[in-house]
Enzyme design. Structure first.
Site, mmCIF file in Angstrom:
data_model
loop_
_atom_site.group_PDB
_atom_site.id
_atom_site.type_symbol
_atom_site.label_atom_id
_atom_site.label_comp_id
_atom_site.label_asym_id
_atom_site.label_seq_id
_atom_site.Cartn_x
_atom_site.Cartn_y
_atom_site.Cartn_z
ATOM 1 N N CYS A 1 -1.992 -6.021 -9.569
ATOM 2 C CA CYS A 1 -0.564 -5.811 -9.355
ATOM 3 C C CYS A 1 -0.315 -4.463 -8.668
ATOM 4 C CB CYS A 1 0.150 -5.938 -10.699
ATOM 5 S SG CYS A 1 1.936 -6.163 -10.618
ATOM 6 N N THR A 2 0.670 -3.718 -9.125
ATOM 7 C CA THR A 2 0.998 -2.442 -8.506
ATOM 8 C C THR A 2 -0.028 -1.363 -8.807
ATOM 9 O OG1 THR A 2 2.398 -1.811 -10.374
ATOM 10 C CG2 THR A 2 3.468 -2.948 -8.538
#
Length: 219
Positions: A105-106
């Site tokens: 993800c981030t």
């Protein structure tokens, strides 16, 4: 096949997204060759972005050179990106000796800010693609991307796919298939709205507004 034993650092920090870490952990930790460590700036409780409490058992100083690094993202990713100097310094120092450095993800924005993704192809959650590019990465929309010794996964649930892909690489396809079976990982979601390309425009607009509001929060 020669058995390779690995110290795996599952990174914890305040406001991380729990599934980003737990997904790969469930695929990697059952392998007897892997010793998992929950690492953070300091030992003790770490509160995820939805309130789940996790326990860091090892500090960055105590594990300077793991073989495998897993970095989760956060729903508060913009704030997290500006407030984790100790983590960024550890990533920059630990990565060169690691066999694999990974993110979900981030979490890719943390790798990028640590200087690990300059000129490399990487993926991330769709909300942070622009920032990932600004930090020097070549942004891909693929679910899992391998570039040299770095593997990045897209949003949250993609960490499960990354974990399976890594098991297949570290060991073999049959091992990965076994873990997929034991986890009964055969997704059949009730809605077909799991990507930016498939979600209705109204849902996308709401998601963008939600991210803009929550990603900068520090509470």
């Amino acid at each position: 096949m020669t058995r390779t034993f690995m110290d795996a650092a599952f990174v914890l920090y305040d406001r991380m997204t729990a599934l980003d870490m737990v997904g790969p952990y469930e695929m990697l930790a059952p392998n007897p060759e892997i010793t998992p460590h929950f690492v953070a700036h300091r030992r003790g409780t770490v509160r995820a972005d939805q309130g789940l409490e996790l326990n860091a058992t090892t500090t960055f100083d105590e594990l300077p050179g793991p073989d495998l690094i897993v970095v989760p993202g956060s729903g508060r990713w913009r704030a997290v990106l500006e407030q984790n100097d100790a983590l960024l310094a550890w990533l920059a120092a630990a990565h060169p000796a690691a066999t694999w450095t990974t993110s979900v993800c981030t979490g890719a924005t943390l790798l990028a800010k640590a200087g690990l993704l300059t000129g490399r192809t990487a993926t991330t959650h769709w909300v942070s693609r622009e920032v990932l590019g600004e930090l020097g990465a070549k942004v891909s929309t693929d679910r899992v991307v391998v570039d040299g010794d770095i593997i990045t996964a897209a949003g949250v649930s993609a960490g499960l796919d990354m974990g399976l892909a890594l098991v297949g690489t570290l060991f073999d396809a049959d091992r990965a298939k076994l873990l997929q079976l034991m986890n009964e990982y055969q997704p059949e979601p009730p809605y077909d709205s799991g990507s930016l390309e498939k979600a209705p425009p109204g849902v996308v607009a709401f998601a963008r507004a939600y991210d803009a509001e929550t990603s900068i929060r520090t509470d």
